[in-house]
Design an enzyme around this catalytic site. Structure first.
Site, PDB file in Angstrom:
ATOM      1  N   CYS A   1      -4.200  -1.628  -2.021  1.00  0.00           N
ATOM      2  CA  CYS A   1      -4.237  -0.282  -2.326  1.00  0.00           C
ATOM      3  C   CYS A   1      -5.361   0.179  -3.589  1.00  0.00           C
ATOM      4  O   CYS A   1      -4.961  -0.463  -4.547  1.00  0.00           O
ATOM      5  CB  CYS A   1      -3.109   0.539  -2.662  1.00  0.00           C
ATOM      6  SG  CYS A   1      -3.147   2.299  -3.113  1.00  0.00           S
ATOM      7  N   ASN A   2      -6.293   0.678  -3.336  1.00  0.00           N
ATOM      8  CA  ASN A   2      -7.308   0.848  -4.697  1.00  0.00           C
ATOM      9  C   ASN A   2      -6.662   1.839  -5.747  1.00  0.00           C
ATOM     10  O   ASN A   2      -6.955   1.515  -6.854  1.00  0.00           O
ATOM     11  CB  ASN A   2      -8.701   1.573  -4.137  1.00  0.00           C
ATOM     12  CG  ASN A   2      -9.229   0.404  -3.063  1.00  0.00           C
ATOM     13  OD1 ASN A   2     -10.021   0.090  -3.743  1.00  0.00           O
ATOM     14  ND2 ASN A   2      -8.880   0.623  -1.960  1.00  0.00           N
ATOM     15  N   THR A   3      -5.995   2.785  -5.192  1.00  0.00           N
ATOM     16  CA  THR A   3      -5.466   3.691  -6.074  1.00  0.00           C
ATOM     17  C   THR A   3      -4.292   3.128  -7.010  1.00  0.00           C
ATOM     18  O   THR A   3      -4.330   3.114  -8.183  1.00  0.00           O
ATOM     19  CB  THR A   3      -4.804   4.809  -5.629  1.00  0.00           C
ATOM     20  OG1 THR A   3      -5.600   5.377  -4.504  1.00  0.00           O
ATOM     21  CG2 THR A   3      -4.450   6.095  -6.480  1.00  0.00           C
TER      22      THR A   3
ATOM     23  N   TYR B   1      -0.909   8.639  -2.814  1.00  0.00           N
ATOM     24  CA  TYR B   1      -0.858   8.180  -4.130  1.00  0.00           C
ATOM     25  C   TYR B   1      -2.059   8.672  -4.796  1.00  0.00           C
ATOM     26  O   TYR B   1      -2.156   9.107  -6.035  1.00  0.00           O
ATOM     27  CB  TYR B   1      -0.860   6.702  -4.392  1.00  0.00           C
ATOM     28  CG  TYR B   1       0.490   6.095  -4.356  1.00  0.00           C
ATOM     29  CD1 TYR B   1       1.608   6.624  -3.574  1.00  0.00           C
ATOM     30  CD2 TYR B   1       0.486   4.718  -4.749  1.00  0.00           C
ATOM     31  CE1 TYR B   1       2.828   5.978  -3.572  1.00  0.00           C
ATOM     32  CE2 TYR B   1       1.622   3.984  -4.561  1.00  0.00           C
ATOM     33  CZ  TYR B   1       3.019   4.525  -4.128  1.00  0.00           C
ATOM     34  OH  TYR B   1       4.139   4.090  -3.836  1.00  0.00           O
TER      35      TYR B   1
ATOM     36  N   ASP C   1       0.760  -1.282  -0.090  1.00  0.00           N
ATOM     37  CA  ASP C   1      -0.195  -0.067  -0.117  1.00  0.00           C
ATOM     38  C   ASP C   1       1.025   1.278   0.227  1.00  0.00           C
ATOM     39  O   ASP C   1       2.282   0.959   0.322  1.00  0.00           O
ATOM     40  CB  ASP C   1      -0.680   0.080   1.131  1.00  0.00           C
ATOM     41  CG  ASP C   1      -1.975   1.305   1.179  1.00  0.00           C
ATOM     42  OD1 ASP C   1      -2.413   1.462   0.124  1.00  0.00           O
ATOM     43  OD2 ASP C   1      -1.876   1.922   2.432  1.00  0.00           O
ATOM     44  N   SER C   2       0.178   2.425  -0.357  1.00  0.00           N
ATOM     45  CA  SER C   2       0.936   3.504  -0.353  1.00  0.00           C
ATOM     46  C   SER C   2       1.495   4.077   1.219  1.00  0.00           C
ATOM     47  O   SER C   2       2.401   4.998   1.389  1.00  0.00           O
ATOM     48  CB  SER C   2       0.180   4.820  -0.948  1.00  0.00           C
ATOM     49  OG  SER C   2      -0.862   4.987  -0.086  1.00  0.00           O
TER      50      SER C   2
ATOM     51  N   CYS D   1     -10.817   2.766  -0.238  1.00  0.00           N
ATOM     52  CA  CYS D   1      -9.766   3.237   0.119  1.00  0.00           C
ATOM     53  C   CYS D   1      -9.464   2.336   1.108  1.00  0.00           C
ATOM     54  O   CYS D   1     -10.111   2.628   2.121  1.00  0.00           O
ATOM     55  CB  CYS D   1      -9.580   4.735   0.051  1.00  0.00           C
ATOM     56  SG  CYS D   1      -7.968   4.987   0.934  1.00  0.00           S
ATOM     57  N   THR D   2      -8.117   1.812   1.335  1.00  0.00           N
ATOM     58  CA  THR D   2      -7.881   0.831   2.382  1.00  0.00           C
ATOM     59  C   THR D   2      -7.424   1.783   3.823  1.00  0.00           C
ATOM     60  O   THR D   2      -7.542   1.477   4.936  1.00  0.00           O
ATOM     61  CB  THR D   2      -6.626  -0.056   2.024  1.00  0.00           C
ATOM     62  OG1 THR D   2      -5.620   0.686   1.557  1.00  0.00           O
ATOM     63  CG2 THR D   2      -7.146  -1.062   0.764  1.00  0.00           C
TER      64      THR D   2
END
Ligand code: DGL
Length: 282
Positions: free
Chosen positions: A81-83, A50, A18-19, A200-201
């Site tokens: 991470c959804n992005t 992100y 993840d970011s 979004c996580t």
């Protein structure tokens, strides 16, 4: 171009990327459901968020993270991470994996999240709260339409929510203003929404405040359980990949920021002390 011999070939931990801290909400559910596996969690905290970055930057950063996890022996990487799932997953699968190592797998979290939505919404009106990047990518409406063409999807970008989590302001009084504002915006655009996806996580870390402002009767859906169950089914369907995932019950945590800072914050979210290593992504 990376060549195939540079990564360890033997079985390794499952990589979770993840970011920043948000992917820990996914890691937690995966670890609870599948405790026997080894995991490496990587948070790119030095470069978060992100969600406001361009397609090319998110793709490049995510590709670096995947290479880092491959070099640590991961044969299977989850973009928690959804992005990154929205902006980088397809390019990595189609353009990079054939060069990096065609036998490894990189999976995203948007598809597993939307698969269960058809059984949850009664009104067939669904809201999505996510980063600007995820909302602008239209990944949620597109994925939902493929499975449930009758569902109307309305999205709202919440650009300040990730910084609230990353800067440890998620429980502060000031956070209420921004949490309420985006929920109100979403519900004003479609009054029939009966289900809100937290796409979004990072957002489950704000769950207490989110629940405070979401009217009763609306379901708030977090992703962790759906992603964990989907991974379990994936490993059952792919015994050849399962055999490449080591099972020692050990988790390691990497960050691109200070290990001490990540350790303190992550220990809060995980309810236990963890050892953290700092890595540089190139
Ligand atoms: N947690 C990430 C997501 O699910 C993104 C947060 C960010 O860096 O903007 O989209």
């Amino acid at each position: 171009m990376q060549n195939l011999v540079q990564f360890p070939k033997e079985a390794g931990p499952i990589g979770i990327f993840d970011s920043g801290y948000g992917g820990l909400t996914i890691y937690n559910e995966i670890k609870n459901l599948l405790p026997e596996y080894d995991y490496i969690y990587l948070g790119d905290n030095a470069r978060t968020p992100y969600g406001t970055r361009s397609f090319n930057i998110v793709y490049e950063f995510t590709r670096q993270a995947v290479r880092c996890l491959f070099s640590q022996g991961c044969q299977l990487v989850i973009l928690a991470c959804n992005t990154a799932s929205a902006k980088a997953l397809r390019s990595i699968q189609q353009l990079d994996l054939p060069h990096l190592d065609p036998n490894r797998r990189v999976l995203g979290i948007i598809r597993p999240t939307v698969e269960c939505i058809g059984e949850i919404t009664k009104s067939r009106h669904v809201g999505v709260l996510a980063t600007e990047g995820t909302i602008k990518s239209l990944s949620y409406p597109l994925e939902i339409r493929k499975l449930f063409p009758d569902i109307k999807v309305t999205g709202e970008a919440c650009p300040i929510w990730v910084p609230l989590v990353e800067t440890n302001e998620f429980a502060s009084d000031g956070a209420d203003y921004f949490v309420k504002r985006h929920i109100d915006n979403l519900l004003a655009r479609d009054k029939d929404i009966d289900t809100i996806i937290l796409g979004c996580t990072h957002y489950p870390i704000l769950i207490d405040k989110i629940r405070k402002y979401v009217p009763e009767g609306i379901t708030v859906l977090t992703q962790g359980a759906a992603v964990a169950e989907s991974l379990q089914r994936y490993l059952q369907r792919h015994p050849e990949m399962d055999a490449l995932c080591t099972k020692g019950g050990v988790s390691r945590f990497f960050t691109t920021e200070s290990d001490g800072k990540f350790g303190n914050q992550a220990s809060l979210f995980l309810n236990r002390q963890i050892e953290v290593e700092t890595v540089t992504l190139i």
